[in-house]
Design a protein around this motif. Structure first.
Motif, PDB file in Angstrom:
ATOM      1  N   ARG A 137      -8.285  -2.904 -14.046  1.00 48.40           N
ATOM      2  CA  ARG A 137      -8.791  -4.269 -13.626  1.00 48.40           C
ATOM      3  C   ARG A 137      -9.347  -3.961 -12.303  1.00 48.40           C
ATOM      4  NH1 ARG A 137      -5.709 -10.204 -13.908  1.00 48.40           N
ATOM      5  NH2 ARG A 137      -7.623 -11.243 -13.268  1.00 48.40           N
ATOM      6  N   ASN A 138     -10.553  -4.483 -12.013  1.00 47.89           N
ATOM      7  CA  ASN A 138     -11.272  -4.220 -10.852  1.00 47.89           C
ATOM      8  C   ASN A 138     -11.165  -3.169  -9.977  1.00 47.89           C
ATOM      9  OD1 ASN A 138     -11.763  -7.258 -10.658  1.00 47.89           O
ATOM     10  ND2 ASN A 138      -9.586  -7.684 -10.247  1.00 47.89           N
ATOM     11  N   ASN A 139     -11.130  -1.943 -10.984  1.00 46.31           N
ATOM     12  CA  ASN A 139     -10.937  -0.552 -10.084  1.00 46.31           C
ATOM     13  C   ASN A 139      -9.751  -0.385  -9.483  1.00 46.31           C
ATOM     14  OD1 ASN A 139     -12.773   1.636 -10.199  1.00 46.31           O
ATOM     15  ND2 ASN A 139     -12.943   1.697  -8.174  1.00 46.31           N
ATOM     16  N   TYR A 140      -8.593  -0.990  -9.800  1.00 46.50           N
ATOM     17  CA  TYR A 140      -7.268  -0.884  -9.199  1.00 46.50           C
ATOM     18  C   TYR A 140      -6.449   0.217  -9.568  1.00 46.50           C
ATOM     19  CZ  TYR A 140      -3.834  -2.276  -5.730  1.00 46.50           C
ATOM     20  OH  TYR A 140      -2.804  -2.645  -4.939  1.00 46.50           O
ATOM     21  N   ALA A 141      -6.837   0.859 -10.834  1.00 49.89           N
ATOM     22  CA  ALA A 141      -6.035   1.910 -11.341  1.00 49.89           C
ATOM     23  C   ALA A 141      -5.752   3.085 -10.323  1.00 49.89           C
ATOM     24  CB  ALA A 141      -6.378   2.301 -12.654  1.00 49.89           C
ATOM     25  N   GLY A 142      -4.568   3.570  -9.953  1.00 47.25           N
ATOM     26  CA  GLY A 142      -4.293   4.560  -9.300  1.00 47.25           C
ATOM     27  C   GLY A 142      -4.185   4.238  -7.708  1.00 47.25           C
ATOM     28  N   GLU A 143      -4.289   2.975  -7.370  1.00 46.97           N
ATOM     29  CA  GLU A 143      -3.953   2.451  -6.173  1.00 46.97           C
ATOM     30  C   GLU A 143      -2.473   2.425  -5.907  1.00 46.97           C
ATOM     31  OE1 GLU A 143      -6.297   2.693  -3.931  1.00 46.97           O
ATOM     32  OE2 GLU A 143      -7.942   2.841  -5.099  1.00 46.97           O
ATOM     33  N   VAL A 144      -1.930   3.439  -5.503  1.00 42.28           N
ATOM     34  CA  VAL A 144      -0.515   3.519  -5.578  1.00 42.28           C
ATOM     35  C   VAL A 144       0.216   3.238  -4.166  1.00 42.28           C
ATOM     36  CG1 VAL A 144       0.010   4.968  -7.798  1.00 42.28           C
ATOM     37  CG2 VAL A 144      -0.296   6.158  -5.243  1.00 42.28           C
ATOM     38  N   ALA A 145      -0.807   3.183  -3.034  1.00 40.86           N
ATOM     39  CA  ALA A 145      -0.286   2.953  -1.704  1.00 40.86           C
ATOM     40  C   ALA A 145       0.829   1.852  -1.428  1.00 40.86           C
ATOM     41  CB  ALA A 145      -1.488   2.767  -0.729  1.00 40.86           C
ATOM     42  N   PRO A 146       0.564   0.764  -2.154  1.00 39.15           N
ATOM     43  CA  PRO A 146       1.505  -0.390  -2.014  1.00 39.15           C
ATOM     44  C   PRO A 146       2.999   0.032  -2.172  1.00 39.15           C
ATOM     45  CG  PRO A 146      -0.493  -1.344  -2.940  1.00 39.15           C
ATOM     46  CD  PRO A 146      -0.766   0.192  -3.019  1.00 39.15           C
ATOM     47  N   LEU A 147       3.123   0.829  -3.203  1.00 37.00           N
ATOM     48  CA  LEU A 147       4.546   1.282  -3.679  1.00 37.00           C
ATOM     49  C   LEU A 147       5.066   1.800  -2.610  1.00 37.00           C
ATOM     50  CD1 LEU A 147       3.409   2.858  -7.190  1.00 37.00           C
ATOM     51  CD2 LEU A 147       4.488   0.739  -6.756  1.00 37.00           C
ATOM     52  N   GLY A 148       4.599   2.426  -1.683  1.00 40.86           N
ATOM     53  CA  GLY A 148       5.231   3.195  -0.724  1.00 40.86           C
ATOM     54  C   GLY A 148       6.176   2.406   0.275  1.00 40.86           C
ATOM     55  N   LYS A 149       5.826   1.074   0.117  1.00 45.18           N
ATOM     56  CA  LYS A 149       6.664   0.050   0.876  1.00 45.18           C
ATOM     57  C   LYS A 149       8.093   0.200   0.464  1.00 45.18           C
ATOM     58  CE  LYS A 149       2.650  -2.585   2.279  1.00 45.18           C
ATOM     59  NZ  LYS A 149       1.955  -3.692   1.780  1.00 45.18           N
ATOM     60  N   THR A 150       8.393   0.429  -1.034  1.00 42.86           N
ATOM     61  CA  THR A 150       9.405   0.109  -1.666  1.00 42.86           C
ATOM     62  C   THR A 150      10.475   1.502  -1.884  1.00 42.86           C
ATOM     63  OG1 THR A 150       8.745   1.104  -4.137  1.00 42.86           O
ATOM     64  CG2 THR A 150       8.183  -1.375  -3.459  1.00 42.86           C
ATOM     65  N   PHE A 151       9.795   2.698  -1.328  1.00 44.94           N
ATOM     66  CA  PHE A 151      10.756   3.723  -1.507  1.00 44.94           C
ATOM     67  C   PHE A 151      11.780   3.989  -0.446  1.00 44.94           C
ATOM     68  CE2 PHE A 151       6.357   5.970  -2.705  1.00 44.94           C
ATOM     69  CZ  PHE A 151       6.478   5.613  -4.042  1.00 44.94           C
ATOM     70  N   LYS A 152      13.175   4.479  -1.052  1.00 48.44           N
ATOM     71  CA  LYS A 152      13.841   4.783  -0.008  1.00 48.44           C
ATOM     72  C   LYS A 152      13.907   6.127   0.260  1.00 48.44           C
ATOM     73  CE  LYS A 152      17.203   1.057  -1.962  1.00 48.44           C
ATOM     74  NZ  LYS A 152      18.456   0.776  -2.645  1.00 48.44           N
ATOM     75  N   LEU A 153      13.505   6.224   1.637  1.00 48.40           N
ATOM     76  CA  LEU A 153      13.536   7.682   1.988  1.00 48.40           C
ATOM     77  C   LEU A 153      14.735   8.200   3.065  1.00 48.40           C
ATOM     78  CD1 LEU A 153       9.389   7.247   3.090  1.00 48.40           C
ATOM     79  CD2 LEU A 153      10.463   8.459   0.958  1.00 48.40           C
ATOM     80  N   SER A 154      14.642   9.572   2.992  1.00 47.46           N
ATOM     81  CA  SER A 154      15.747   9.941   4.107  1.00 47.46           C
ATOM     82  C   SER A 154      15.481   9.788   5.481  1.00 47.46           C
ATOM     83  CB  SER A 154      15.898  11.618   3.613  1.00 47.46           C
ATOM     84  OG  SER A 154      14.358  12.275   3.939  1.00 47.46           O
ATOM     85  N   GLY A 155      14.427   9.338   5.896  1.00 44.81           N
ATOM     86  CA  GLY A 155      14.118   9.329   7.355  1.00 44.81           C
ATOM     87  C   GLY A 155      13.024   7.944   7.530  1.00 44.81           C
ATOM     88  N   LYS A 156      12.521   8.045   8.737  1.00 48.82           N
ATOM     89  CA  LYS A 156      11.481   7.013   9.143  1.00 48.82           C
ATOM     90  C   LYS A 156      10.395   7.455   8.694  1.00 48.82           C
ATOM     91  CE  LYS A 156      14.297   5.482  13.078  1.00 48.82           C
ATOM     92  NZ  LYS A 156      14.615   5.638  14.623  1.00 48.82           N
ATOM     93  N   ARG A 157       9.462   6.585   7.972  1.00 47.67           N
ATOM     94  CA  ARG A 157       8.358   6.712   7.355  1.00 47.67           C
ATOM     95  C   ARG A 157       7.149   7.252   8.435  1.00 47.67           C
ATOM     96  NH1 ARG A 157       9.909   2.826   4.005  1.00 47.67           N
ATOM     97  NH2 ARG A 157       9.500   2.851   1.888  1.00 47.67           N
ATOM     98  N   HIS A 158       7.232   6.455   9.560  1.00 42.56           N
ATOM     99  CA  HIS A 158       6.107   7.023  10.690  1.00 42.56           C
ATOM    100  C   HIS A 158       6.459   8.208  11.100  1.00 42.56           C
ATOM    101  CE1 HIS A 158       9.424   4.889  13.034  1.00 42.56           C
ATOM    102  NE2 HIS A 158       8.876   5.916  14.054  1.00 42.56           N
ATOM    103  N   GLU A 159       7.685   8.704  11.128  1.00 42.53           N
ATOM    104  CA  GLU A 159       7.976  10.073  11.537  1.00 42.53           C
ATOM    105  C   GLU A 159       7.883  11.183  10.406  1.00 42.53           C
ATOM    106  OE1 GLU A 159      11.906  10.004  12.772  1.00 42.53           O
ATOM    107  OE2 GLU A 159      11.277   8.714  14.846  1.00 42.53           O
ATOM    108  N   MET A 160       8.053  10.862   9.150  1.00 36.56           N
ATOM    109  CA  MET A 160       8.215  11.837   7.876  1.00 36.56           C
ATOM    110  C   MET A 160       6.686  12.279   7.674  1.00 36.56           C
ATOM    111  SD  MET A 160      11.046  10.111   5.475  1.00 36.56           S
ATOM    112  CE  MET A 160      10.898  11.402   4.187  1.00 36.56           C
ATOM    113  N   VAL A 161       5.708  11.218   8.004  1.00 37.22           N
ATOM    114  CA  VAL A 161       4.404  11.517   7.613  1.00 37.22           C
ATOM    115  C   VAL A 161       3.612  12.689   8.230  1.00 37.22           C
ATOM    116  CG1 VAL A 161       3.686   9.318   6.576  1.00 37.22           C
ATOM    117  CG2 VAL A 161       3.299   9.753   8.872  1.00 37.22           C
ATOM    118  N   TRP A 162       4.346  13.313   9.556  1.00 34.37           N
ATOM    119  CA  TRP A 162       3.878  14.291  10.108  1.00 34.37           C
ATOM    120  C   TRP A 162       4.465  15.446   9.821  1.00 34.37           C
ATOM    121  CZ3 TRP A 162      -0.508  13.328  12.001  1.00 34.37           C
ATOM    122  CH2 TRP A 162      -0.966  11.971  12.465  1.00 34.37           C
TER     123      TRP A 162
END
Length: 182
Positions: free
Chosen positions: A93-118
């Motif tokens: 719908r509306n070309n939205y398939a595969g737009e998974v970025a919003p899921l990133g807000k829900t992940f429990k990660l081992s560190g701080k996101r803004h540091e892990m992306v580097w």
């Protein structure tokens, strides 16, 4: 043709932060290109870069019926995926398939996101979370990954194996430059 934030249905590129000319507006790119080409019988089909790369991955091989292309820029938690199931591009719908970025807000990660992306380890963990969700929903034969900090497919496989049972893991391939596929 593929471009960041390209919309298959409208033929436009809208609010693409990495394209200065389309960062703050919607550009009806397909119509502009058709007019520029000047051919009456040429139709330009536009989709986003992840979808175009997924189709490129699919048509460039004969071993897999269903593939996913995951693209993630260094230093960014957001990402996108192109999904081809049984030879058909999934647009949704509306070309939205595969737009998974919003899921990133829900992940429990081992560190701080803004540091892990580097870091390699951090980005491998982040990408594995996105892909685990995709594997559960799509169960593709293969996943092609376009992320410079996640080039070690063995490390990604091992991280995914902590989430998904081994027998359900697809083949993983690293793509250095997705632009060659679109």
């Amino acid at each position: 043709m593929g471009a960041p934030n390209g919309n298959f249905y409208s033929g436009s590129i809208a609010f693409a932060p990495n394209l200065a000319w389309a960062a703050k507006t919607e550009v009806h790119f397909s119509k502009l290109l058709e007019k520029e080409l000047g051919y009456k019988d040429v139709h330009v089909t536009l989709t986003n870069d992840a979808n175009a790369a997924a189709m490129g991955c699919y048509v460039s091989q004969t071993d897999f019926d269903s593939v996913v292309f995951h693209i993630q820029q260094t230093g960014v938690i957001g990402c996108g995926e192109g999904v081809v199931c049984d030879g058909h591009l999934v647009k949704g719908r509306n070309n939205y398939a595969g737009e998974v970025a919003p899921l990133g807000k829900t992940f429990k990660l081992s560190g701080k996101r803004h540091e892990m992306v580097w870091t390699y380890e951090g980005m491998t963990e982040i990408v594995s979370r996105f892909l685990a969700t995709t594997i559960c929903n799509v169960a593709p034969d293969a996943i092609f990954v376009g992320c410079h900090l996640t080039s070690d497919m063995d490390a990604l496989h091992d991280e995914l194996a902590t989430i998904i049972p081994e027998q359900y893991l697809p083949d993983l391939f690293w793509i250095d430059d997705h632009r060659e596929l679109i």
